[in-house]
Design an enzyme around this catalytic site. Structure first.
Site: not given
Ligand code: SAM
Ligand code: DTB
Ligand code: SF4
Length: 408
Positions: A95, A99, A102, A139, A170, A230, A302
């Site tokens: 990616c 972040c 991550c 998801c 999702c 979400c 969640r």
């Protein structure tokens, strides 16, 4: 040692009055405060919580906080029902975002290779397996800054086919603009996940390649397109208690509140910059769940990533604090989640049951409406047929009368 000192009484607006008696000694922990709180038992859907009010909730004695959260929870949900979602990474690794938490960021070496977007059939197979194992929502996550045009077409097909299995859908694909959000909504996507991750103040310590405002814009596009939102964050990234309060404040400011609020405990992945960050005390994590429940009474909260690192008692406390959704299945995106059998045993031990799918209710409502429409249509058709038959008979008679008129 707590001695009688400053007594602070704050009217927090609406039905909330909080009184905190401060000892003269510096506060070392939550235990050194005594607080009395008057909350509307069912909570209130508000978007104007001040940071002071939220911090005051965090500062409540743990038992009081959980009691209030339970009251709010019970006013809106079956307290023993937990919504069950399964995650699948449809495009893993490399990616472009940075972040710090991550494992999929291309900026860090976590041993993850770059994978291509999965084929639709593979995704549908996994969705079917998730449904058969008891999940009600599927998801799908992609390690993208935002979806590319040619990928979006494939992703739209995934939504259609997964939805056709009777699952809620999702997706979390990074930033989406208005047009992309509309197309996802048209394909039938129920939820879009995009997290704020942390407070606006701490955000720059964690991500530099996209801004907080970018994230809020994506959430606006999702809402505008008519999908359910979400949005949540991650705790345990070295943030201060005020950052946790500010994250929840940002989420509660969204109007309407996100329907789903994932609270992740950081999964420390070797190779990421946060691999050695100090653990967050589980009690602080539970406090955040309880405050999220109070601030967003109608949202599903969640208990998200990090369950595998939690013991059963911490998870039970999270449910008691108002968490009512989990990821279910052995894998999150790239890290592991508790085994399905383990979760089944935990549900049995706690007397929890999977929530009956909201969408099923909607589907049932749709089915009932469809059935009613069908019946009306049939009745109308029958009436028309009867009329036509009468008319035909009359016509025939007239016809007959003309044709078969007695000959003279
Ligand atoms: N790339 C997309 C994005 O960021 O919007 C979607 C996938 S991303 C992995 C989804 C969310 O997973 C992140 O926003 C973050 O909150 C959470 N997450 C990622 N890595 C995590 C970790 N190590 N521990 C806990 N949560 C994590
Ligand atoms: C969310 O808030 N947590 C999920 C989901 N949304 C996409 C992702 C958790 C990822 C944990 C790290 C991993 O497995 O890669
Ligand atoms: Fe990329 Fe999402 Fe991971 Fe950030 S959280 S690096 S955007 S996959």
């Amino acid at each position: 040692m707590a001695t009688a000192g400053l007594r602070l009484s704050v009217n927090l607006g609406m039905n909330v009055k909080l009184t905190i008696s401060e000892p003269t000694m510096p506060l070392a922990s939550h235990e050194s405060r005594t607080a009395s709180l008057t909350l509307a038992p069912g909570g209130e859907v508000r978007h104007d919580w001040t940071i002071e009010a939220i911090e005051a909730l965090f500062a409540l004695p743990f038992i009081d906080l959980l009691f209030h959260a339970q009251q709010v929870h019970r006013a809106h949900f079956d307290p023993n029902a937990v919504q069950v979602s399964t995650l699948l990474s449809i495009k893993t690794g490399a990616c472009p975002e940075d972040c710090k938490y991550c494992p999929q960021s291309g900026h860090y070496n976590t041993g993850l290779g770059k994978e291509k977007l999965l084929e639709v059939e593979k995704v549908v197979e996994q969705a079917q397996a998730a449904r058969d194992a008891g999940a009600s929502r599927f998801c799908m996550g992609a390690a993208w800054k935002s979806p590319r045009e040619r990928d979006l077409d494939v992703v739209l097909e995934m939504v259609r086919q997964v939805k056709a299995l009777g699952l809620e859908t999702c997706m979390t694909l990074g930033m989406v603009d208005g047009d992309q959000a509309n197309r996802l909504a048209e394909a039938g996507l129920d939820y879009y996940n995009h997290n704020l991750d942390t407070s606006p103040e701490y955000y720059g310590e964690i991500i530099t390649t996209r801004t907080y405002a970018d994230r809020l814009e994506t959430l606006g596009n999702v809402r505008q397109a008519g999908m359910k939102v979400c949005a949540g964050g991650i705790l345990g990234m070295g943030e201060a208690p005020r950052d946790r309060a500010a994250l929840l404040q940002q989420l509660a400011r969204l109007e309407p509140h996100p329907e789903s609020v994932p609270i992740n405990m950081l999964v420390k992945v070797p190779g990421t910059p946060l691999e050695d960050v100090d653990d967050l005390d589980p009690i602080e994590f539970i406090r955040a769940i309880a405050v999220a429940r109070i601030l967003m009474p109608e949202s599903h909260v969640r208990l998200s990533a990090g369950r595998e690192q939690m013991d059963e008692s911490t998870q039970a406390l999270a449910f008691l604090a108002g968490a009512n959704s989990i990821f279910y299945g052995d894998q999150l995106l790239t890290t592991s989640n508790p085994q399905v059998e383990q979760d089944r045993a935990l549900f049995a031990k706690l007397g929890l049951h999977p929530e009956v799918v909201e969408k099923s209710a909607r589907v049932c409502a749709d089915d009932a409406r469809q059935q009613a429409d069908l019946e009306t249509a049939l009745e109308v058709r029958a009436a028309r047929q009867a009329e036509a038959a009468l008319a035909a008979r009359a016509g025939k008679l007239a016809y007959d009368a003309t044709l078969d008129a007695p000959r003279v």
